[in-house]
Design a protein around this motif. Structure first.
Motif, PDB file in Angstrom:
ATOM      1  N   PHE A   1       6.979  -0.891   7.285  1.00 12.68           N
ATOM      2  CA  PHE A   1       6.369   0.439   7.095  1.00 12.68           C
ATOM      3  C   PHE A   1       7.219   1.279   7.144  1.00 12.68           C
ATOM      4  CE2 PHE A   1       3.280   3.669   7.983  1.00 12.68           C
ATOM      5  CZ  PHE A   1       3.642   4.606   8.895  1.00 12.68           C
ATOM      6  N   MET A   2       6.886   2.368   6.393  1.00 17.24           N
ATOM      7  CA  MET A   2       8.072   3.345   6.317  1.00 17.24           C
ATOM      8  C   MET A   2       7.421   4.781   5.962  1.00 17.24           C
ATOM      9  SD  MET A   2      11.276   4.259   3.731  1.00 17.24           S
ATOM     10  CE  MET A   2      10.562   5.690   2.916  1.00 17.24           C
ATOM     11  N   GLU A   3       7.763   5.944   6.580  1.00 16.22           N
ATOM     12  CA  GLU A   3       6.901   7.179   6.311  1.00 16.22           C
ATOM     13  C   GLU A   3       8.130   7.863   5.962  1.00 16.22           C
ATOM     14  OE1 GLU A   3       5.014   8.596   9.579  1.00 16.22           O
ATOM     15  OE2 GLU A   3       3.770  10.067   8.298  1.00 16.22           O
ATOM     16  N   SER A   4       7.939   9.005   4.801  1.00 12.21           N
ATOM     17  CA  SER A   4       8.730   9.839   4.472  1.00 12.21           C
ATOM     18  C   SER A   4       8.247  11.056   5.124  1.00 12.21           C
ATOM     19  CB  SER A   4       8.720  10.134   2.965  1.00 12.21           C
ATOM     20  OG  SER A   4       7.586  10.856   2.654  1.00 12.21           O
ATOM     21  N   PRO A   5       9.254  12.188   5.114  1.00 15.73           N
ATOM     22  CA  PRO A   5       9.135  13.296   5.733  1.00 15.73           C
ATOM     23  C   PRO A   5       8.033  14.133   5.120  1.00 15.73           C
ATOM     24  CG  PRO A   5      11.513  13.140   5.239  1.00 15.73           C
ATOM     25  CD  PRO A   5      10.835  11.934   4.712  1.00 15.73           C
ATOM     26  N   SER A   6       7.510  13.745   3.958  1.00 13.58           N
ATOM     27  CA  SER A   6       6.613  14.552   3.387  1.00 13.58           C
ATOM     28  C   SER A   6       5.164  13.872   3.801  1.00 13.58           C
ATOM     29  CB  SER A   6       6.637  14.524   1.774  1.00 13.58           C
ATOM     30  OG  SER A   6       6.813  13.262   1.169  1.00 13.58           O
ATOM     31  N   GLY A   7       5.301  12.614   4.399  1.00 13.69           N
ATOM     32  CA  GLY A   7       4.155  12.193   4.895  1.00 13.69           C
ATOM     33  C   GLY A   7       3.684  10.821   3.989  1.00 13.69           C
ATOM     34  N   ILE A   8       4.611  10.525   3.071  1.00 15.23           N
ATOM     35  CA  ILE A   8       4.249   9.397   2.047  1.00 15.23           C
ATOM     36  C   ILE A   8       4.380   7.989   2.821  1.00 15.23           C
ATOM     37  CG2 ILE A   8       4.673   8.003   0.017  1.00 15.23           C
ATOM     38  CD1 ILE A   8       3.208  10.710  -0.425  1.00 15.23           C
ATOM     39  N   LYS A   9       3.265   7.180   3.094  1.00 18.13           N
ATOM     40  CA  LYS A   9       3.586   5.891   3.887  1.00 18.13           C
ATOM     41  C   LYS A   9       3.542   4.995   2.930  1.00 18.13           C
ATOM     42  CE  LYS A   9       0.603   7.833   7.462  1.00 18.13           C
ATOM     43  NZ  LYS A   9       1.226   8.949   7.349  1.00 18.13           N
ATOM     44  N   ILE A  10       4.827   4.063   2.906  1.00 17.14           N
ATOM     45  CA  ILE A  10       4.772   2.839   2.371  1.00 17.14           C
ATOM     46  C   ILE A  10       4.712   1.564   3.066  1.00 17.14           C
ATOM     47  CG2 ILE A  10       6.161   1.654   0.573  1.00 17.14           C
ATOM     48  CD1 ILE A  10       7.580   4.186  -0.018  1.00 17.14           C
ATOM     49  N   ILE A  11       3.888   0.616   2.869  1.00 18.83           N
ATOM     50  CA  ILE A  11       3.647  -0.500   3.560  1.00 18.83           C
ATOM     51  C   ILE A  11       3.705  -1.888   2.697  1.00 18.83           C
ATOM     52  CG2 ILE A  11       1.889  -1.785   4.936  1.00 18.83           C
ATOM     53  CD1 ILE A  11       0.560   1.516   4.969  1.00 18.83           C
TER      54      ILE A  11
ATOM     55  N   TYR B   1       1.084  -1.222  -0.078  1.00 15.68           N
ATOM     56  CA  TYR B   1       0.050  -0.043   0.033  1.00 15.68           C
ATOM     57  C   TYR B   1       0.824   1.292  -0.015  1.00 15.68           C
ATOM     58  CZ  TYR B   1      -3.624  -2.888   2.183  1.00 15.68           C
ATOM     59  OH  TYR B   1      -4.693  -3.946   2.386  1.00 15.68           O
ATOM     60  N   VAL B   2       0.468   2.396  -0.430  1.00 19.17           N
ATOM     61  CA  VAL B   2       1.106   3.555  -0.310  1.00 19.17           C
ATOM     62  C   VAL B   2       0.084   4.683  -0.091  1.00 19.17           C
ATOM     63  CG1 VAL B   2       2.514   5.375  -1.647  1.00 19.17           C
ATOM     64  CG2 VAL B   2       2.755   2.963  -2.225  1.00 19.17           C
ATOM     65  N   PHE B   3       0.083   5.258   0.824  1.00 22.43           N
ATOM     66  CA  PHE B   3      -0.754   6.301   1.279  1.00 22.43           C
ATOM     67  C   PHE B   3      -0.112   7.601   1.363  1.00 22.43           C
ATOM     68  CE2 PHE B   3      -4.335   3.777   2.382  1.00 22.43           C
ATOM     69  CZ  PHE B   3      -3.708   2.434   3.013  1.00 22.43           C
ATOM     70  N   ASN B   4      -0.893   8.870   1.197  1.00 23.55           N
ATOM     71  CA  ASN B   4      -0.210  10.021   1.271  1.00 23.55           C
ATOM     72  C   ASN B   4      -0.704  10.673   2.699  1.00 23.55           C
ATOM     73  OD1 ASN B   4      -2.748  10.923   1.147  1.00 23.55           O
ATOM     74  ND2 ASN B   4      -2.462  12.493  -0.639  1.00 23.55           N
ATOM     75  N   ARG B   5      -0.290  11.806   3.142  1.00 24.96           N
ATOM     76  CA  ARG B   5      -0.608  12.202   4.297  1.00 24.96           C
ATOM     77  C   ARG B   5      -1.890  12.362   4.993  1.00 24.96           C
ATOM     78  NH1 ARG B   5       3.162  17.123   4.766  1.00 24.96           N
ATOM     79  NH2 ARG B   5       2.480  17.051   7.036  1.00 24.96           N
ATOM     80  N   ASN B   6      -2.773  12.435   3.905  1.00 19.38           N
ATOM     81  CA  ASN B   6      -4.226  12.802   4.186  1.00 19.38           C
ATOM     82  C   ASN B   6      -4.943  11.462   3.993  1.00 19.38           C
ATOM     83  OD1 ASN B   6      -3.789  15.540   3.969  1.00 19.38           O
ATOM     84  ND2 ASN B   6      -4.182  15.644   1.619  1.00 19.38           N
ATOM     85  N   GLY B   7      -4.451  10.362   4.144  1.00 14.95           N
ATOM     86  CA  GLY B   7      -5.065   8.982   4.137  1.00 14.95           C
ATOM     87  C   GLY B   7      -5.610   8.754   2.827  1.00 14.95           C
ATOM     88  N   VAL B   8      -5.195   9.240   1.595  1.00 16.68           N
ATOM     89  CA  VAL B   8      -5.665   8.864   0.377  1.00 16.68           C
ATOM     90  C   VAL B   8      -4.805   7.620  -0.164  1.00 16.68           C
ATOM     91  CG1 VAL B   8      -5.869   9.483  -2.079  1.00 16.68           C
ATOM     92  CG2 VAL B   8      -6.355  10.936  -0.474  1.00 16.68           C
TER      93      VAL B   8
ATOM     94  N   LEU C   1      -5.269   1.800  11.133  1.00 17.21           N
ATOM     95  CA  LEU C   1      -4.295   0.957  11.927  1.00 17.21           C
ATOM     96  C   LEU C   1      -2.744   1.577  12.045  1.00 17.21           C
ATOM     97  CD1 LEU C   1      -3.463  -1.594  13.043  1.00 17.21           C
ATOM     98  CD2 LEU C   1      -2.817  -2.393  10.941  1.00 17.21           C
ATOM     99  N   LEU C   2      -2.278   1.873  10.978  1.00 15.99           N
ATOM    100  CA  LEU C   2      -1.014   2.443  11.034  1.00 15.99           C
ATOM    101  C   LEU C   2      -0.822   4.052  11.729  1.00 15.99           C
ATOM    102  CD1 LEU C   2      -0.078   0.845   7.998  1.00 15.99           C
ATOM    103  CD2 LEU C   2       1.284   0.746  10.155  1.00 15.99           C
ATOM    104  N   PHE C   3      -1.901   4.671  11.551  1.00 17.92           N
ATOM    105  CA  PHE C   3      -1.767   5.940  12.213  1.00 17.92           C
ATOM    106  C   PHE C   3      -1.836   5.601  13.699  1.00 17.92           C
ATOM    107  CE2 PHE C   3      -2.583  10.368  11.946  1.00 17.92           C
ATOM    108  CZ  PHE C   3      -3.295  10.681  13.034  1.00 17.92           C
TER     109      PHE C   3
END
Lengths: 194, 169
Positions: free
Chosen positions: B105-115, B27-34, B60-62
Motif C-alpha cells: 500500500f502507498m498513499e501520496s500526499p494528495s490522498g491517492i492510494k495505490i494498492i 487498486y487506485v483510490f482517491n481521497r474520497n474513496g472513488v 479496510l485500508l482506511f
C-alpha cells in the motif's frame, strides 16, 4: 538592492536585445500548460471539430511569431522563396527550436502534387495524452499543425495543414503525420520559378 | 494463526505462472474513496461484486491506517481512535502478508492510494509503488482529456502499467 548584478534596466521592452533565451524548459511545466489550454478550449466548444480548430488557431499565433524570431536569429534575415527551402526550414530549424530535434521525415505526397507530409513517431505535445475511444479522430497535434500553418502563411506559402494519426503495425502508438496541402498560387509560382 | 492437522488444510501459496504477471490485482483510490482504477491480472476467486469489493478494500485500508497510527508506540500524541488522519500524518502502514498473498500500500500526499496485491514471496515494493505513482502523474494528470475524480480510462497508462508490473520481480 544590493548585489542585483549587472543587468541593465531598459525603460522600453523593445529596446532589450533579443537574447537566445534559456535553451531548456521543463517538460512537465509545458505538459501542464498545454493540458490546461486543451481543457479550457473544451469548455468553450460543443464538438470535436471546433476544438481542433481552436487548437489550430492557437498554434497559428505561435507559428507567425516563431517565423519572425527564427528568421532574425538563425538565418540572418534571409527569406525563403522556394517551396523546398521553406519545407526544409520547417522540418529542421523550426522543429529543432520547438521540440529539440529535427522531425523524423519529410515526404512528398504520392496522390496529389500539392501535398507534403512531415511525420513523427510521437509528437511532443501528445506524449502524455491518450485519446479515449469516444473522441474518435481527435488529435491534439492540431496545435502543431497550427504552428506549421502560421509559419507557412507568414512566409508566403498559404496552405491547409492538418494532423493525422497513422497506425503502424508492430507499434502500439500510431505515428503522427502533419499533412500540408498548398494553395494553387504556390504551385503556379513554383512552376514559374522553374 | 496456526492451522491444526497439517498443511493439507491451509491453502498453499500459488505457484508463479511463467507467462502471467507477477501481480494479482491493483487498486487506485482517491481521497474520497472513488476507485479510479482496478486492474486484474490473476484472480481466480471473485467473492463480491465490483462495487462492494472496492468499498470493502477502501474501508479496510482506511481503518488499518487509522489503527496502525493510533497504536504507534513511538509517537507522543495520541488522538482518539476514529479521528480522521491527514495523508502522511502519523506512522505509515505499507504492507501486510498472509500465506496466500501480500498486499502493498502507498498513499501520496494528495490522498491517492495505490494498492498492489502480489504473491507472498514478494520483497518490499515501496520503490515500485513510487514508480507507479510516477506513471500516474505523467500519463493521467498530464492528460487534458481526463477529469480528476473520475475512473481512469487511458490506454497509454494501462499499457505502461502492465509493462511495468510484468517487470517487477
Amino acid at each position: 538592492m544590493i548585489g542585483v548584478g549587472k543587468i541593465k534596466q531598459y525603460s522600453n521592452v523593445l529596446d532589450k536585445p533579443l537574447s537566445k533565451g534559456k535553451q531548456e524548459v521543463s517538460l512537465s511545466a509545458f505538459a501542464f500548460l498545454f493540458s490546461e489550454l486543451v481543457q479550457y478550449n473544451q469548455t468553450q466548444v460543443d464538438n470535436i471539430a471546433e476544438l481542433e480548430r481552436r487548437l489550430e488557431d492557437a498554434g497559428y499565433a505561435v507559428g507567425a511569431r516563431v517565423l519572425e524570431l527564427l528568421c532574425h536569429r538563425e538565418k540572418g534575415n534571409r527569406r525563403e522563396t522556394r517551396l523546398l527551402g521553406i519545407l526544409s526550414f520547417v522540418h529542421s530549424t523550426v522543429w529543432k527550436v520547438l521540440f529539440g530535434k529535427v522531425a523524423d521525415s519529410l515526404e512528398k505526397g504520392t496522390e496529389h502534387e500539392d501535398e507534403y507530409m512531415i511525420s513523427e513517431k510521437e509528437l511532443l505535445v501528445n506524449r502524455f495524452i491518450s485519446i479515449p475511444k469516444d473522441m474518435g479522430t481527435f488529435n491534439c497535434g492540431a496545435f502543431v499543425a497550427g504552428i506549421v500553418r502560421g509559419v507557412l502563411d507568414g512566409a508566403g506559402f498559404p496552405a491547409i495543414v492538418t494532423a493525422h494519426f497513422v497506425p503502424v503495425e508492430g507499434q502500439q502508438r500510431p505515428r503522427t503525420t502533419i499533412l500540408m496541402k498548398f494553395a494553387e498560387e504556390v504551385l503556379r509560382r513554383e512552376a514559374r520559378l522553374g | 494463526m496456526q492451522f491444526f492437522g497439517g498443511s493439507e488444510i491451509s491453502p498453499s501459496p500459488p505457484t508463479l505462472t511463467v507467462s502471467g504477471n507477477n501481480a494479482h490485482m491493483m487498486y487506485v483510490f482517491n481521497r474520497n474513496g472513488v476507485c479510479l482504477l482496478y486492474r486484474e491480472w490473476n484472480r481466480p476467486l471473485h467473492t463480491l461484486n465490483a462495487q462492494q469489493d472496492h468499498k470493502l478494500m477502501f474501508g479496510l485500508l482506511f481503518s488499518l491506517k487509522s489503527l496502525t497510527a493510533k497504536m504507534d508506540p513511538t509517537s507522543a500524541e495520541r488522538g482518539n481512535l476514529g479521528v480522521p488522519q491527514l495523508p502522511g500524518q502519523g506512522c505509515s502502514f505499507h504492507s501486510f502478508r498472509t500465506n496466500t498473498y501480500k498486499l502493498s500500500f502507498m498513499e501520496s500526499p494528495s490522498g491517492i492510494k495505490i494498492i498492489l496485491i502480489t504473491h507472498p514471496k514478494t520483497g518490499d515494493l515501496r520503490e515500485s509503488l513510487k514508480h507507479i505513482y510516477n506513471l500516474y502523474v505523467e500519463y493521467v494528470m498530464k492528460n487534458p482529456l481526463y477529469t480528476p475524480g473520475t475512473p481512469i480510462r487511458s490506454d497509454l497508462f494501462n499499457t505502461t502499467l502492465d509493462q511495468y508490473v510484468r517487470s517487477i520481480a
